[in-house]
Design a protein around this motif. Structure first.
Motif, PDB file in Angstrom:
ATOM      1  N   GLY A  44       0.810  -1.218   0.000  1.00 42.40           N
ATOM      2  CA  GLY A  44       0.000   0.000   0.000  1.00 42.40           C
ATOM      3  C   GLY A  44       0.840   1.264   0.000  1.00 42.40           C
ATOM      4  O   GLY A  44       0.463   2.268  -0.599  1.00 42.40           O
ATOM      5  N   TRP A  45       1.986   1.219   0.678  1.00 39.66           N
ATOM      6  CA  TRP A  45       2.859   2.391   0.703  1.00 39.66           C
ATOM      7  C   TRP A  45       3.606   2.536  -0.628  1.00 39.66           C
ATOM      8  O   TRP A  45       3.667   3.614  -1.213  1.00 39.66           O
ATOM      9  N   SER A  46       4.182   1.434  -1.099  1.00 39.58           N
ATOM     10  CA  SER A  46       5.074   1.500  -2.260  1.00 39.58           C
ATOM     11  C   SER A  46       4.361   1.414  -3.600  1.00 39.58           C
ATOM     12  O   SER A  46       4.909   1.853  -4.615  1.00 39.58           O
ATOM     13  N   THR A  79      11.531   4.585   5.886  1.00 37.81           N
ATOM     14  CA  THR A  79      11.736   4.121   4.508  1.00 37.81           C
ATOM     15  C   THR A  79      13.181   4.377   4.095  1.00 37.81           C
ATOM     16  O   THR A  79      13.774   5.390   4.454  1.00 37.81           O
ATOM     17  N   GLY A  80      13.709   3.427   3.331  1.00 39.99           N
ATOM     18  CA  GLY A  80      15.004   3.584   2.682  1.00 39.99           C
ATOM     19  C   GLY A  80      14.734   3.818   1.205  1.00 39.99           C
ATOM     20  O   GLY A  80      13.678   4.333   0.828  1.00 39.99           O
ATOM     21  N   ASN A  81      15.678   3.400   0.354  1.00 41.16           N
ATOM     22  CA  ASN A  81      15.472   3.555  -1.090  1.00 41.16           C
ATOM     23  C   ASN A  81      14.412   2.600  -1.618  1.00 41.16           C
ATOM     24  O   ASN A  81      13.579   2.966  -2.435  1.00 41.16           O
ATOM     25  N   SER A  82      14.464   1.349  -1.131  1.00 41.16           N
ATOM     26  CA  SER A  82      13.496   0.338  -1.572  1.00 41.16           C
ATOM     27  C   SER A  82      12.876  -0.408  -0.395  1.00 41.16           C
ATOM     28  O   SER A  82      11.968  -1.207  -0.584  1.00 41.16           O
ATOM     29  N   SER A  83      13.363  -0.145   0.799  1.00 42.17           N
ATOM     30  CA  SER A  83      12.894  -0.879   1.978  1.00 42.17           C
ATOM     31  C   SER A  83      11.974  -0.038   2.848  1.00 42.17           C
ATOM     32  O   SER A  83      12.052   1.191   2.860  1.00 42.17           O
ATOM     33  N   ILE A 122      11.079   3.448  -3.808  1.00 46.08           N
ATOM     34  CA  ILE A 122       9.755   3.675  -3.211  1.00 46.08           C
ATOM     35  C   ILE A 122       9.622   5.127  -2.765  1.00 46.08           C
ATOM     36  O   ILE A 122      10.623   5.831  -2.626  1.00 46.08           O
ATOM     37  N   PRO A 123       8.396   5.585  -2.505  1.00 45.54           N
ATOM     38  CA  PRO A 123       8.214   6.938  -1.980  1.00 45.54           C
ATOM     39  C   PRO A 123       8.838   7.059  -0.583  1.00 45.54           C
ATOM     40  O   PRO A 123       8.799   6.123   0.211  1.00 45.54           O
TER      41      PRO A 123
END
Length: 158
Positions: A44-46, A79-83, A122-123
């Motif tokens: 839902g976030w990404s 959040t990280g770059n993709s995590s 991800i955002p």
């Protein structure tokens, strides 16, 4: 893409097939529910398919009984770059009384991936409230601690 959804709550009744030999819901069932909620929250976030990279700090506090109304609450705390670090809390109660009791909590790290399994951007989540800031800072501290734990755990995989 729509506005990312930071949190989600899954609700359902604990069923007889979830019971262990002691008559309570077994930890494996609870861990499965946690993983499902972490996936739903991170997707839902990404806006992406996500996989579990880490589940830790799981604390079983109180048993869950068959027939209990179970709520698994999940929310992004870093959040990280993709995590995404997802904080999860499991509460249960008698559905007639609605006397919620915290039964389990933990942190799960999910990673957004493409169809080839490569991580995807991800955002960024930006904490705003004092509680959000505190949870975000805690997630950063936990990352540092996991590095040390990972180094210590190497003796078990060599």
């Amino acid at each position: 893409m729509n506005k990312p959804q930071r949190d989600i709550t899954l609700r359902f009744l604990a069923e007889p097939q979830d019971v262990n030999f002691g008559g309570k819901v077994h930890g494996g069932a609870v861990m499965k529910w946690i993983d499902l909620a972490a996936y739903a929250c991170s997707a839902g976030w990404s806006g992406r398919y996500c996989v579990t990279a880490y589940a830790g700090g799981i604390r079983f506090i109180a048993p869950i009984h068959v027939g209990s109304l179970v709520e698994v609450e999940a929310k992004v705390i870093y959040t990280g770059n993709s995590s995404m670090h997802i904080a999860l809390e499991v509460n249960a109660c008698d559905p007639k009384l609605l006397n919620r009791t915290l039964t389990t909590h933990c942190i799960v790290i999910m990673v957004a991936v493409d169809e080839n399994g490569k991580s995807e951007k991800i955002p960024k989540w930006i904490p705003e409230s004092p509680e959000d800031i505190k949870q975000n800072e805690s997630a950063i501290k936990l990352m540092e601690m996991r590095k040390l734990i990972g180094e210590e755990m190497q003796i078990f995989v060599e």
